[in-house]
Design a protein around this motif. Structure first.
Motif, short mmCIF file in Angstrom:
data_model
loop_
_atom_site.label_atom_id
_atom_site.label_comp_id
_atom_site.label_asym_id
_atom_site.label_seq_id
_atom_site.Cartn_x
_atom_site.Cartn_y
_atom_site.Cartn_z
N THR A 157 -80.31 40.09 24.52
CA THR A 157 -80.40 39.80 25.96
C THR A 157 -81.42 40.66 26.69
OG1 THR A 157 -78.51 41.30 26.29
CG2 THR A 157 -78.04 38.94 26.13
N THR A 158 -82.08 41.57 25.99
CA THR A 158 -83.11 42.40 26.63
C THR A 158 -84.36 41.57 26.90
OG1 THR A 158 -82.28 44.31 25.42
CG2 THR A 158 -84.45 44.53 26.41
N GLY A 159 -85.05 41.87 28.00
CA GLY A 159 -86.27 41.12 28.32
C GLY A 159 -87.28 41.98 29.04
N ILE A 160 -88.31 41.35 29.56
CA ILE A 160 -89.35 42.03 30.33
C ILE A 160 -89.69 41.18 31.54
CG2 ILE A 160 -90.40 43.35 28.45
CD1 ILE A 160 -92.42 41.09 28.11
N CYS A 161 -90.16 41.83 32.60
CA CYS A 161 -90.59 41.08 33.79
C CYS A 161 -91.52 41.96 34.62
CB CYS A 161 -89.39 40.61 34.61
SG CYS A 161 -88.60 41.89 35.59
N ASP A 162 -92.01 41.36 35.69
CA ASP A 162 -92.87 42.06 36.65
C ASP A 162 -92.00 42.50 37.82
OD1 ASP A 162 -94.67 42.88 38.59
OD2 ASP A 162 -96.03 41.18 38.32
N PHE A 163 -91.51 43.74 37.78
CA PHE A 163 -90.58 44.21 38.81
C PHE A 163 -91.24 44.36 40.18
CE2 PHE A 163 -87.85 46.01 35.27
CZ PHE A 163 -86.78 45.14 35.51
N VAL A 164 -92.54 44.62 40.20
CA VAL A 164 -93.23 44.71 41.51
C VAL A 164 -93.23 43.34 42.18
CG1 VAL A 164 -95.42 45.18 42.66
CG2 VAL A 164 -94.65 46.66 40.79
N ALA A 165 -93.49 42.29 41.40
CA ALA A 165 -93.44 40.93 41.96
C ALA A 165 -92.03 40.58 42.41
CB ALA A 165 -93.93 39.92 40.93
N VAL A 166 -91.02 41.03 41.67
CA VAL A 166 -89.63 40.80 42.07
C VAL A 166 -89.35 41.47 43.40
CG1 VAL A 166 -87.21 41.29 41.51
CG2 VAL A 166 -88.76 40.49 39.72
N ALA A 167 -89.76 42.74 43.54
CA ALA A 167 -89.52 43.47 44.78
C ALA A 167 -90.20 42.78 45.96
CB ALA A 167 -90.02 44.91 44.64
N ARG A 168 -91.44 42.37 45.76
CA ARG A 168 -92.17 41.69 46.84
C ARG A 168 -91.46 40.41 47.25
NH1 ARG A 168 -96.60 41.39 44.33
NH2 ARG A 168 -97.40 43.41 45.02
N GLN A 169 -90.98 39.65 46.26
CA GLN A 169 -90.30 38.39 46.54
C GLN A 169 -88.96 38.63 47.25
OE1 GLN A 169 -91.51 35.10 46.01
NE2 GLN A 169 -89.80 34.84 47.44
N LEU A 170 -88.25 39.66 46.85
CA LEU A 170 -86.99 40.00 47.54
C LEU A 170 -87.25 40.28 49.00
CD1 LEU A 170 -85.37 42.34 44.85
CD2 LEU A 170 -84.36 40.21 45.72
N GLY A 171 -88.31 41.03 49.28
CA GLY A 171 -88.64 41.32 50.67
C GLY A 171 -88.96 40.08 51.46
N GLU A 172 -89.77 39.19 50.88
CA GLU A 172 -90.13 37.96 51.58
C GLU A 172 -88.92 37.05 51.79
OE1 GLU A 172 -93.22 36.15 49.33
OE2 GLU A 172 -94.66 37.79 49.64
N ALA A 173 -88.09 36.92 50.75
CA ALA A 173 -86.95 36.02 50.84
C ALA A 173 -85.86 36.55 51.75
CB ALA A 173 -86.38 35.77 49.44
N SER A 174 -85.85 37.85 51.98
CA SER A 174 -84.80 38.43 52.83
C SER A 174 -84.97 38.06 54.30
CB SER A 174 -84.81 39.96 52.70
OG SER A 174 -85.94 40.52 53.35
N GLY A 175 -86.22 37.84 54.71
CA GLY A 175 -86.47 37.60 56.13
C GLY A 175 -86.42 38.87 56.95
N ALA A 176 -86.28 40.03 56.30
CA ALA A 176 -86.24 41.30 57.02
C ALA A 176 -87.62 41.66 57.56
CB ALA A 176 -85.75 42.41 56.09
N GLU A 177 -87.63 42.46 58.60
CA GLU A 177 -88.88 43.04 59.07
C GLU A 177 -89.20 44.23 58.17
OE1 GLU A 177 -90.95 45.19 62.95
OE2 GLU A 177 -88.77 44.91 62.88
N ILE A 178 -90.34 44.23 57.55
CA ILE A 178 -90.72 45.32 56.65
C ILE A 178 -91.92 46.04 57.24
CG2 ILE A 178 -91.38 45.95 54.30
CD1 ILE A 178 -90.11 43.33 53.37
#
Length: 412
Positions: A157-178
């Motif tokens: 179940t171990t994998g790899i991903c682009d965590f920076v892209a994940v963080a950026r997407q979380l910020g955009e999808a949250s609708g929060a003011e950053i």
């Protein structure tokens, strides 16, 4: 009763800039903002990040591995959140088109003395609900032809991903003011009225609740709030190389870790970029953002030295630390460590890569905090220990922090 009524009336009259103010724009802070707006639509969230963009420190300077949760004590937050978070991270990446892959990994014993620890990991994995396949010496080459060991386990179940892209997407999808470039310099908390935060440029923001996801600086932010966290962040630098002959490694290969430490040892990771990353070691950093020996901040070094837990770590684990330091200053020593897993590698195959710094919480008695540490105080929630596997576990961590922050709002 009349005094309480006056306090409530004062709260109603305050012009809050937001409901929840999150300090820290790494993956945990942005996941918290995302979880708050998902759980309570309409909640106004502002994220303050001192850097010019998201995920510039721990999130963006690691191996990019989605951890399975096999290493962590059953029932601990790390075990629960890593197992949940790994599955959720894969789903999140697929939903938003973020580069990722479920590769599986090998944990390899290179000496017979390591076999009891390897077998303990098999048991721990099964207790955590993780599928594990035990491999003999000949079976290792089915996965990794150039890797050598006496036995191994395969964790699917171990994998790899682009965590920076994940963080950026979380910020955009949250609708929060950053707000980027917003370094917090002062916090004024009044339990009956809320929290006011001033940034380096003089801006003042008022909120009903504060969330501290400041990572390498989380203990400093806690003290600015007026809380004594009971721990200090002791920064450990992890140094990496890339492999000039990436064809030697197909996927992810780890040594059997020493259970006395929260570090996993020098490992081989084929990242989402196709490069094979080798490392990290773990050496004391001379600054919280000390990504090289040349980065020294005397005030921060002084704070680390003044913390009793730092001396107790040094006395207790000096032999381990000496080995890590040797691998830091000697490429030959680092290569020897890699050759235990990958005998074909030569010093010329290792190309220096950017380092990372682990924000490790240390208690006064010298205990390295082994689990995620989240504490609640008046009007504030502090995330005080969230190193690896926090990126993997960021979605469930964010939900837990969000739950606590929303509880503060519900009490108004």
């Amino acid at each position: 009763m009349h005094y309480r009524n006056r306090e409530v009336e004062q709260v109603r009259k305050i012009a809050y800039d937001c409901d929840v103010l999150v300090i820290g724009g790494g993956i945990v802070g942005l996941s918290t903002a995302y979880a708050i707006t998902r759980a309570a639509p309409g909640t106004r969230v502002t994220v303050l990040e001192k850097e010019a963009g998201p995920a510039r420190h721990q999130t963006g300077r690691n191996s990019g591995v989605i951890h399975s949760g096999i290493y962590y004590r059953p029932g601990s937050l790390k075990a629960r959140y890593a197992v949940e978070g790994a599955a959720e991270m894969v789903k999140f990446c697929a939903e938003y088109g973020i580069a990722h892959s479920v590769t599986g990994k090998l944990i390899v014993a290179t000496e017979r003395e390591e076999l009891p620890r390897l077998h303990a990991l098999v048991q721990r994995g099964r207790e955590n609900g993780i599928p594990v396949r035990e491999l003999g010496q000949a079976q290792i080459t089915e996965y990794e032809p150039e890797v050598r060991g006496v036995a191994a386990i395969h964790v699917g179940t171990t994998g790899i991903c682009d965590f920076v892209a994940v963080a950026r997407q979380l910020g955009e999808a949250s609708g929060a003011e950053i707000r980027y470039g917003a370094r917090v310099v002062r916090i004024d908390r009044r339990p009956a009225l809320g929290v006011a935060v001033r940034t380096a440029d003089g801006t003042v923001l008022r909120a009903r609740a504060l969330v501290n996801c400041a990572g390498l600086h989380c203990d400093e932010v806690a003290r600015l709030t007026g809380d004594e966290p009971g721990m200090r962040i002791v920064p450990f630098r992890g140094e990496y190389y890339t492999l000039a002959r990436p064809e030697l490694v197909r996927g992810l290969v780890y040594p059997v870790p020493d259970p006395a430490f929260p570090f996993l040892g020098v490992h081989l990771t084929r990242g989402i970029d196709g490069e094979v990353h080798i490392g990290p070691n773990a050496v004391p950093a001379l600054a919280r953002e000390g990504y090289g020996w040349g980065v020294v901040r005397p005030r921060e070094v002084g704070e680390t030295v003044a913390w009793p837990g730092s001396w107790r770590i040094a006395r207790r684990h000096w032999r381990y630390g000496a080995g890590e330091l040797r691998r830091s200053v000697s490429k030959r020593a680092f290569t020897q460590a890699v050759r235990r897993l990958l005998p074909q590698v030569r010093a010329d195959d290792l190309v220096r890569a950017p380092a990372g710094v682990r924000a490790q919480a240390v208690l006064r008695d010298g205990t390295l905090v082994d689990d995620f540490l989240i504490r609640e105080t008046a009007r504030a929630v502090h995330v005080l220990n969230a190193p690896s596997p926090a990126a993997t576990a960021s979605l469930p961590i964010g939900r837990e922090v969000a739950r606590r922050a929303l509880a503060v709002l519900d009490r108004d």
